[in-house]
Design an enzyme around this catalytic site. Structure first.
Site, PDB file in Angstrom:
ATOM      1  N   ASP A  35     -37.936 -41.741  54.656  1.00 41.05           N
ATOM      2  CA  ASP A  35     -37.385 -40.521  54.782  1.00 41.05           C
ATOM      3  C   ASP A  35     -37.250 -40.183  56.529  1.00 41.05           C
ATOM      4  O   ASP A  35     -36.186 -39.832  56.953  1.00 41.05           O
ATOM      5  CB  ASP A  35     -38.038 -39.012  54.398  1.00 41.05           C
ATOM      6  N   GLU A  37     -37.376 -42.410  58.786  1.00 46.19           N
ATOM      7  CA  GLU A  37     -36.104 -43.269  59.434  1.00 46.19           C
ATOM      8  C   GLU A  37     -34.780 -42.803  59.231  1.00 46.19           C
ATOM      9  O   GLU A  37     -33.831 -42.934  59.978  1.00 46.19           O
ATOM     10  CB  GLU A  37     -36.465 -44.859  58.893  1.00 46.19           C
ATOM     11  N   PHE A  38     -34.527 -42.420  57.765  1.00 46.21           N
ATOM     12  CA  PHE A  38     -33.474 -41.982  57.599  1.00 46.21           C
ATOM     13  C   PHE A  38     -32.868 -40.499  58.509  1.00 46.21           C
ATOM     14  O   PHE A  38     -31.741 -40.742  59.033  1.00 46.21           O
ATOM     15  CB  PHE A  38     -33.167 -41.436  56.213  1.00 46.21           C
ATOM     16  N   ASP A  39     -33.815 -39.857  58.636  1.00 48.32           N
ATOM     17  CA  ASP A  39     -33.694 -38.504  59.218  1.00 48.32           C
ATOM     18  C   ASP A  39     -33.361 -39.083  60.719  1.00 48.32           C
ATOM     19  O   ASP A  39     -32.475 -38.423  61.568  1.00 48.32           O
ATOM     20  CB  ASP A  39     -34.734 -37.873  59.394  1.00 48.32           C
ATOM     21  N   LEU A  85      -5.578 -27.470  29.126  1.00 44.65           N
ATOM     22  CA  LEU A  85      -5.372 -28.097  27.670  1.00 44.65           C
ATOM     23  C   LEU A  85      -5.233 -27.073  26.663  1.00 44.65           C
ATOM     24  O   LEU A  85      -5.858 -26.057  26.751  1.00 44.65           O
ATOM     25  CB  LEU A  85      -6.895 -28.913  27.579  1.00 44.65           C
ATOM     26  N   GLU A 114     -15.383 -36.687  25.959  1.00 45.61           N
ATOM     27  CA  GLU A 114     -16.168 -36.142  26.942  1.00 45.61           C
ATOM     28  C   GLU A 114     -16.560 -34.448  26.845  1.00 45.61           C
ATOM     29  O   GLU A 114     -16.055 -33.812  26.196  1.00 45.61           O
ATOM     30  CB  GLU A 114     -15.310 -36.089  28.272  1.00 45.61           C
ATOM     31  N   LYS A 116     -17.005 -31.002  27.842  1.00 42.01           N
ATOM     32  CA  LYS A 116     -16.263 -29.993  28.494  1.00 42.01           C
ATOM     33  C   LYS A 116     -17.059 -29.119  29.342  1.00 42.01           C
ATOM     34  O   LYS A 116     -17.648 -27.997  28.849  1.00 42.01           O
ATOM     35  CB  LYS A 116     -15.405 -29.121  27.763  1.00 42.01           C
ATOM     36  N   GLU A 174     -15.100 -31.874  37.981  1.00 39.56           N
ATOM     37  CA  GLU A 174     -15.595 -30.476  37.625  1.00 39.56           C
ATOM     38  C   GLU A 174     -16.812 -30.258  38.549  1.00 39.56           C
ATOM     39  O   GLU A 174     -17.683 -31.076  38.618  1.00 39.56           O
ATOM     40  CB  GLU A 174     -15.893 -30.441  36.270  1.00 39.56           C
ATOM     41  N   TYR A 224     -18.988 -33.900  38.549  1.00 33.80           N
ATOM     42  CA  TYR A 224     -18.616 -34.995  37.426  1.00 33.80           C
ATOM     43  C   TYR A 224     -17.292 -35.176  37.531  1.00 33.80           C
ATOM     44  O   TYR A 224     -16.434 -34.308  37.562  1.00 33.80           O
ATOM     45  CB  TYR A 224     -19.206 -34.654  35.993  1.00 33.80           C
ATOM     46  N   LYS A 289      -9.221 -37.149  24.434  1.00 33.76           N
ATOM     47  CA  LYS A 289      -8.248 -37.927  25.065  1.00 33.76           C
ATOM     48  C   LYS A 289      -7.757 -39.205  24.333  1.00 33.76           C
ATOM     49  O   LYS A 289      -8.633 -39.789  23.970  1.00 33.76           O
ATOM     50  CB  LYS A 289      -8.598 -38.133  26.565  1.00 33.76           C
ATOM     51  N   CYS A 407     -44.976   3.560  37.418  1.00 38.15           N
ATOM     52  CA  CYS A 407     -44.872   2.279  37.482  1.00 38.15           C
ATOM     53  C   CYS A 407     -45.695   1.916  36.388  1.00 38.15           C
ATOM     54  O   CYS A 407     -46.853   2.080  36.395  1.00 38.15           O
ATOM     55  CB  CYS A 407     -45.493   1.921  38.906  1.00 38.15           C
ATOM     56  N   CYS A 425     -40.817   1.175  42.427  1.00 36.32           N
ATOM     57  CA  CYS A 425     -42.097   1.665  42.629  1.00 36.32           C
ATOM     58  C   CYS A 425     -42.471   1.556  44.160  1.00 36.32           C
ATOM     59  O   CYS A 425     -42.305   0.450  44.620  1.00 36.32           O
ATOM     60  CB  CYS A 425     -43.350   0.718  41.988  1.00 36.32           C
ATOM     61  N   CYS A 431     -49.780  -1.778  44.749  1.00 38.02           N
ATOM     62  CA  CYS A 431     -49.482  -2.145  43.397  1.00 38.02           C
ATOM     63  C   CYS A 431     -49.354  -3.577  43.371  1.00 38.02           C
ATOM     64  O   CYS A 431     -48.889  -4.484  44.037  1.00 38.02           O
ATOM     65  CB  CYS A 431     -47.634  -1.941  43.400  1.00 38.02           C
TER      66      CYS A 431
END
Length: 669
Positions: A35, A37-39, A85, A114, A116, A174, A224, A289, A407, A425, A431
């Site tokens: 992480d 190195e990526f950062d 549809l 698929e 929905k 979607e 997706y 489909k 309360c 309250c 509390c």
């Protein structure tokens, strides 16, 4: 010294390398580098792009974090219409659909089924493999250009991977808010006393329309992909396109299936009626489909929908059960929330024993009574809720539920703020559930991130008398922790080290951790950006607070009430002594001139070339002051597009000088 060509080459190499690593991590679950190195690579790319903005590439991974402010979304026309549809709820309708297809084609056809997904449809356009536009469905013919927001969604590749894609193509998908993220978001809103989001779909839709793309990035939307469009179609079937776009870096749900007949389609539908509840996203049906693109073209379209596809909708998820009682829970802000206790009932694949009732108004609206047979629904909701009562089964001697006046935890008389549905309250210092909830919020990941502490340990510390507020956490000793049940020496040291590390937490997260009502993580960031330190925020006037973008009167009042409480002043002083960060890292605007000295400004509307925050900084850096309300003492109203007519009318009535965006900028040049 590096030449411009050297810098351009480094930017290109870093962009390609980080995009590749992102693809491996998010699509293939492979982490090729640590992480850190990526950062460091990402930080280096950000630095180079800030120094040389002209070298930023369209597919730069730095756009994933957002930050772009969009004043208004441009309307774009879809190259291929995004049609809806036809829906059906019965097996008979599905068989009739299959009969119509076979009659038109002359033989049995292969289908693709698929899930929905209950999200927001989006169109993604790629040129030479690079994402150039993301647009909403709109009316199917045209939608909003939300490209800057789309770029923050990690499931959507900024550049297609591999080879073989056309020069120009479109992918439909979607966009959704994962159920876990939705629950966390609602939990945070509940803790802040804000209205809960109704369901993940509405939350996703609202997020995509945010003007600040950094907010979109923080919501962790998913996507997706389910459809491919191109004038130069390289596939014969829909299933081939799904396999290809997945290889190109698009996230495709692995729930789709090829079905050789309508009977196989029905098998798929029945199989997923319960299995769908295991998915990380809400789904309410199945899309069927015709697989062959040639047959799709032959079948064609009606005015509203394709003749080669249909959506089967599952029945509404509802059940009837007996209401046994109401439990009243006390939250961090003191809000008392009723929860219905039910006879266990199977709903949407899980056994439901509790349901949300929201508040006293809802109990009254539903006329709930103990022993009632109630209707419980999940639908698009994550938390089940009571939607009605079967009056025909109500006992003759039933009595209405009376909301408590005290309360349930500490017996303090409840109060109700005018205009709000919730009871509270007010005993925040005594509390127990309020105190524990405040402590849990303070140590949470998005706040101080004291990861070695947990709810059970906090409860032990509270019952032992060691901790009564968040400042007490920083006074804990090794001996106190070691005295707790099942607490070893190593665990005690880990907690102390975690508390010490939390002192490095930036101001905006400390501000969020304080738990000021209505101050969520986004509001806390805006406050930290605007006010250099806690002293400036404590001393801010109501007008200065509501002048901050997206902060209204309700939040401003809450902030001022928090700092006016003497106990909070002592708490803040102790936290400062403990070493927490109460100063913003953001550099305040330098004074550029005194041209606006003594002048006051109200900013209203949306501006084309500059954001409201930038406009406010310019006013301050030239000696002016920004206020929120129009009065006879106001010097100028800076008016943008879509400004409220009431402000304009009042300014004209009082004779206030109204400036356009260009006129204001001319004043300071």
């Amino acid at each position: 010294m590096a030449t411009p060509q050297d810098v351009a080459t480094e930017v290109k190499q870093l962009t390609e390398r980080i995009n590749y690593l992102n693809y491996q991590y998010y699509q293939n679950s492979i982490s090729e580098v640590p992480d850190f190195e990526f950062d460091m690579m990402l930080k280096r790319l950000q630095e180079l792009e800030e120094q040389h903005p002209e070298l930023r590439l369209p597919n730069s991974p730095t756009q994933r974090v957002g930050g772009t402010i969009t004043k208004s979304f441009k309307t774009v026309f879809h190259r291929y219409p995004m049609l809806s549809l036809s829906n059906t709820y019965s097996e008979e309708d599905l068989r009739e659909f299959d009969n119509r297809v076979q009659k038109a084609i002359g033989h049995e056809v292969e289908y693709v089924c698929e899930q929905k997904f209950d999200g927001v449809a989006i169109s993604l356009t790629y040129e030479n493999g690079i994402l150039v536009q993301g647009a909403t469905r709109g009316d199917g013919t045209r939608g909003d250009d939300i490209t800057s927001n789309v770029r923050t969604i990690r499931d959507i590749p900024l550049q297609a991977h591999g080879q073989g894609y056309p020069d120009l193509f479109e992918v439909r998908g979607e966009v959704f808010l994962p159920l876990q993220v939705f629950q966390q978001l609602n939990q945070e809103r509940e803790e802040n006393g804000e209205q809960l989001l109704a369901n993940p779909r509405n939350a996703a839709s609202g997020t995509l329309k945010q003007q600040d793309s950094s907010i979109v990035a923080s919501r962790k939307l998913g996507c997706y992909s389910y459809s491919f469009q191109s004038s130069n179609m390289p596939f014969d079937t829909h299933s081939e396109s799904l396999e290809a776009i997945q290889k190109w870096g698009f996230k495709v749900s692995d729930t789709w299936r090829k079905c050789s007949s309508i009977d196989k389609v029905l098998e798929y539908i029945n199989e997923w009626e319960q299995k769908r509840h295991e998915l990380p996203i809400a789904t309410d049906g199945v899309v069927v489909k015709v697989n062959s693109y040639a047959l799709q073209e032959e079948l064609g379209f009606t005015a509203k929908s394709p003749r080669w596809a249909i959506a089967y909708k599952y029945p509404a998820m509802s059940a009837a059960t007996k209401l046994q009682g109401i439990q009243y829970q006390v939250g961090r802000t003191g809000a008392v929330t009723p929860v219905a206790l039910l006879d266990p009932v199977l709903l949407a694949g899980t056994v439901v024993k509790r349901a949300s009732v929201h508040n006293a108004n809802e109990i009254q609206r539903l006329d709930l009574r103990l022993g009632d047979i109630v209707f419980v629904e999940k639908g698009g909701e994550i938390i089940p809720k009571i939607t009605g009562v079967d009056i025909t089964k109500r006992p003759a001697d039933s009595t209405p539920i009376v909301y408590p006046t005290e309360c349930p935890a500490c017996h303090t008389p409840l109060v109700r703020v005018e205009g709000e549905a919730q009871f509270y309250c007010p005993n925040e210092k005594g509390c127990e559930p309020q105190i524990l909830a405040k402590l849990e919020h303070f140590i949470s990941r998005k706040a101080m991130n004291v990861d070695e502490l947990g709810p059970k340990t906090l409860e032990q510390l509270y019952k032992a008398g060691y901790v009564r507020n968040v400042a007490d956490l920083y006074d804990l000793t090794f001996e106190q922790l070691a005295n707790l049940e099942r607490m070893g020496e190593k665990s005690a040291n880990n907690i102390l080290n975690s508390l010490a590390k939390s002192k490095e937490t930036p101001f905006e997260r400390v501000l969020f951790a304080l738990g000021i009502r209505f101050v969520g993580s986004t509001v806390a960031k805006k406050l930290a950006d605007q006010f250099p330190d806690i002293a400036a925020l404590r001393g801010a006037t109501y007008e200065e607070l509501i002048a901050v973008n997206e902060i209204g009167g309700r939040i401003a009042n809450s902030i001022q009430e928090y700092f006016a409480e003497p106990g909070h002043a002592i708490l803040l002083e102790r936290l400062q002594v403990a070493g927490l960060e109460f100063k913003s890292e953001k550099v305040q605007p330098e004074m550029q001139s005194d041209k606006l000295e003594g002048k006051t400004f109200v900013i209203s509307g949306v501006f084309e070339t500059i954001s409201r925050d930038e406009l406010q900084q310019l006013i301050v850096s030239h000696g002016g002051k920004v206020v929120s309300s129009i009065s006879a003492k106001l010097t100028y109203l800076v008016a943008g597009d879509k400004m409220g007519p009431a402000k304009l009318e009042k300014a004209n009535k009082l004779g206030i000088t109204i400036l356009s965006e260009d006129q204001f900028l001319a004043m300071i040049q």
